[in-house]
Design an enzyme around this catalytic site. Sequence first.
Site, PDB file in Angstrom:
ATOM      1  N   CYS A   1     -61.777 -44.019  35.790  1.00  8.64           N
ATOM      2  CA  CYS A   1     -60.343 -44.243  36.013  1.00  8.64           C
ATOM      3  C   CYS A   1     -60.006 -44.080  37.485  1.00  8.64           C
ATOM      4  O   CYS A   1     -59.087 -44.697  37.989  1.00  8.64           O
ATOM      5  CB  CYS A   1     -59.524 -43.275  35.174  1.00  8.64           C
ATOM      6  SG  CYS A   1     -59.975 -41.556  35.420  1.00  8.64           S
TER       7      CYS A   1
ATOM      8  N   GLU B   1     -53.360 -39.973  29.835  1.00  7.35           N
ATOM      9  CA  GLU B   1     -54.191 -40.102  31.034  1.00  7.35           C
ATOM     10  C   GLU B   1     -54.702 -41.531  31.038  1.00  7.35           C
ATOM     11  O   GLU B   1     -55.588 -41.879  30.257  1.00  7.35           O
ATOM     12  CB  GLU B   1     -55.378 -39.125  30.975  1.00  7.35           C
ATOM     13  CG  GLU B   1     -54.984 -37.672  30.844  1.00  7.35           C
ATOM     14  CD  GLU B   1     -54.517 -37.057  32.143  1.00  7.35           C
ATOM     15  OE1 GLU B   1     -54.690 -37.697  33.202  1.00  7.35           O
ATOM     16  OE2 GLU B   1     -53.962 -35.953  32.105  1.00  7.35           O
TER      17      GLU B   1
HETATM   18  P1  NAD Z   1     -58.684 -47.947  25.153  1.00  4.50           P
HETATM   19  O1  NAD Z   1     -57.248 -47.752  25.437  1.00  4.50           O
HETATM   20  O2  NAD Z   1     -59.145 -49.276  24.742  1.00  4.50           O
HETATM   21  O3  NAD Z   1     -59.168 -46.943  23.984  1.00  4.50           O
HETATM   22  C1  NAD Z   1     -58.999 -45.552  24.089  1.00  4.50           C
HETATM   23  C2  NAD Z   1     -58.958 -44.939  22.699  1.00  4.50           C
HETATM   24  O4  NAD Z   1     -57.777 -45.392  22.039  1.00  4.50           O
HETATM   25  C3  NAD Z   1     -60.121 -45.333  21.813  1.00  4.50           C
HETATM   26  O5  NAD Z   1     -60.549 -44.195  21.109  1.00  4.50           O
HETATM   27  C4  NAD Z   1     -59.511 -46.350  20.856  1.00  4.50           C
HETATM   28  O6  NAD Z   1     -60.136 -46.425  19.600  1.00  4.50           O
HETATM   29  C5  NAD Z   1     -58.112 -45.781  20.724  1.00  4.50           C
HETATM   30  N1  NAD Z   1     -57.124 -46.749  20.229  1.00  4.50           N
HETATM   31  C6  NAD Z   1     -57.234 -48.103  20.113  1.00  4.50           C
HETATM   32  N2  NAD Z   1     -56.090 -48.618  19.611  1.00  4.50           N
HETATM   33  C7  NAD Z   1     -55.260 -47.590  19.404  1.00  4.50           C
HETATM   34  C8  NAD Z   1     -53.925 -47.472  18.912  1.00  4.50           C
HETATM   35  N3  NAD Z   1     -53.229 -48.547  18.529  1.00  4.50           N
HETATM   36  N4  NAD Z   1     -53.362 -46.247  18.847  1.00  4.50           N
HETATM   37  C9  NAD Z   1     -54.048 -45.149  19.260  1.00  4.50           C
HETATM   38  N5  NAD Z   1     -55.307 -45.194  19.750  1.00  4.50           N
HETATM   39  C10 NAD Z   1     -55.905 -46.395  19.810  1.00  4.50           C
HETATM   40  O7  NAD Z   1     -59.444 -47.423  26.447  1.00  4.50           O
HETATM   41  P2  NAD Z   1     -61.008 -47.507  26.756  1.00  4.50           P
HETATM   42  O8  NAD Z   1     -61.355 -48.927  27.025  1.00  4.50           O
HETATM   43  O9  NAD Z   1     -61.770 -46.759  25.717  1.00  4.50           O
HETATM   44  O10 NAD Z   1     -61.122 -46.641  28.099  1.00  4.50           O
HETATM   45  C11 NAD Z   1     -60.981 -47.181  29.374  1.00  4.50           C
HETATM   46  C12 NAD Z   1     -59.601 -46.874  29.924  1.00  4.50           C
HETATM   47  O11 NAD Z   1     -59.393 -45.460  29.973  1.00  4.50           O
HETATM   48  C13 NAD Z   1     -59.439 -47.353  31.355  1.00  4.50           C
HETATM   49  O12 NAD Z   1     -58.167 -47.939  31.505  1.00  4.50           O
HETATM   50  C14 NAD Z   1     -59.523 -46.076  32.170  1.00  4.50           C
HETATM   51  O13 NAD Z   1     -58.885 -46.144  33.415  1.00  4.50           O
HETATM   52  C15 NAD Z   1     -58.881 -45.090  31.254  1.00  4.50           C
HETATM   53  N6  NAD Z   1     -59.267 -43.721  31.580  1.00  4.50           N
HETATM   54  C16 NAD Z   1     -58.348 -42.875  32.132  1.00  4.50           C
HETATM   55  C17 NAD Z   1     -58.726 -41.582  32.512  1.00  4.50           C
HETATM   56  C18 NAD Z   1     -57.736 -40.620  33.141  1.00  4.50           C
HETATM   57  O14 NAD Z   1     -58.019 -39.433  33.200  1.00  4.50           O
HETATM   58  N7  NAD Z   1     -56.592 -41.081  33.623  1.00  4.50           N
HETATM   59  C19 NAD Z   1     -60.035 -41.172  32.317  1.00  4.50           C
HETATM   60  C20 NAD Z   1     -60.943 -42.062  31.764  1.00  4.50           C
HETATM   61  C21 NAD Z   1     -60.554 -43.333  31.383  1.00  4.50           C
END
Ligand code: NAD
Length: 516
Positions: free
Chosen positions: A282, A248
């Site tokens: 998002c 997502e």
């Molecule tokens: P992010 O991708 O920076 O981090 C998300 C998670 O991934 C965190 O827990 C982080 O620690 C983890 N992570 C970091 N590196 C990783 C790796 N190499 N492998 C696996 N996991 C790893 O995202 P964010 O800044 O926390 O959140 C914001 C983003 O989330 C925005 O792009 C937003 O649009 C999206 N989002 C999408 C939805 C949806 O339902 N489509 C909902 C909410 C947020």
Amino acid sequence: MSTSQLDQEATALESKKTFEVFNPATAQKIADVPMVDADEVKIAVARGREAFESWRDLPISKRAGYLKALRDVILDSKNEIIETIVSETGKAKLEALSNEILYVCTCIDYYVKNAESFLRDRYYSVGLVLLKTKRIHTSYIPRGVVGIIGPWNFPFTLTLGEAVPALMAGNAVVLKPSEFAPLSALLAVKLCERARFPKHLFQVVTGYGTTAEALIDYADQISFTGSVSTGKKVMARAARSLKPVTLELGGKDPMIVLQDANLERAANGAVWGALANSGQICMSIERVYVEEGVADVFIDRVVDKVKRLRQGIDQDYDVDVGSMTTPRQVEIVEDQIADAVAKGARILVGGKRNARLPGLFFEPTVMVNVDHSMKIMTEETFGPVIPIMRIKDEQEGVRLANDSRFGLVASVWTRDKRKGQALARRLESGSVCVNDCLVNFLTTEVPFGGVKESGWGARHGETGIQKYCFLQSVLEDRIGLRREINWFPYSKKFSSLLSRLLRILYHSRILQKLRP
Ligand code: NAD
């Protein structure tokens, strides 16, 4: 790993290393949280697998009982949850109440009521005449330990909320929340304890990306919510073991305002849809396309409404727009605004950090003279900015809306409902709102998921729980003959019988006519 081994290692999860968590609205440090390493993640998954062994065998009604108890605990702990969410995100309190607590309770209610029917065995009649003695059905079988990796923008909804269908389906859950907002997830563990959940059924491992990578390696399935760039890494890592993964991801959600729209509603919608949660949703409205004939009126109304918003640290539900959550996200917003201004965009209100407030507050911003050469119209902003572009007609609106690598949510605003529905079908977007925005996430009845780079798979609805199972098909022989006609030894007699049968089945005119 045996129970005794797990008990011996019981202290392991109280990690020696920690990291700091800050309140982004006050810039104060609020907690030190364990940095869980790969070995500890492995232990957590092994513990989860033990919990799964008995949880999977409970009837769905029994699992539902635990989830209902959790919902009651959540309601009793409402204020504690709100304080925790607000402290680590800086959002307005009402948003914690409506978008997180209300959401999780709605999600629990929905799957408690529907899990049984969504996961029921389905029986089929066998088509092939030779196999008429068999009975076939499909069953949804839980996968084991589901690893959930969450973002910081909804630290309760996108962690515990995502765990609800996984648990209802019969899985254990190990959750890796964002390092920026892990406290709500840690509180969720306590809430599950208060609801008397079986031990280790729902666990949280805190840490950075490496902790999440270990979870991908050890869990049986991954549900990831976060950015597109991390989502691609998650998919690549999961591919090493062909682990099922749902993604997502981000959005760049377009809003198309047509000439015949209810402009007052559209302006209010634009302001709320773009600025709620400081634009860090998002499905935030991130680009507005308004038909030329009504553009001036619409822009004036949007600017007027934005100027009246109250920004600050929420004490008593008296703030509209809270702080942003991470320093990096503020920098991204600043960079995109600078890029747009350098290319000719004009800021009508906002455009900078709020110097009157201590933390990561960015002023709600409206921009015009924007176009698709600018990052503000093409890359995810995830901040409190409304860029508005004039369009000559709805065709141009649809073309520009689809001119994006994202496809999460879009909205069309028109009094002509048929036109709204027709335009919705032409938008390359997982969800579309007609004369509305954001609330579609709360409609747990229908799938929510992106197309293009906005994701893979969906939450909510039937598929939102079925995805946490594998679909097993079972064939049962009903008669019990000593041997079947098609088993060894092969014979000429059976081959000519089969040939005759084929002729009758597929050449007979009468049967051809009867065939649907
Ligand atoms: P992010 O991708 O920076 O981090 C998300 C998670 O991934 C965190 O827990 C982080 O620690 C983890 N992570 C970091 N590196 C990783 C790796 N190499 N492998 C696996 N996991 C790893 O995202 P964010 O800044 O926390 O959140 C914001 C983003 O989330 C925005 O792009 C937003 O649009 C999206 N989002 C999408 C939805 C949806 O339902 N489509 C909902 C909410 C947020």
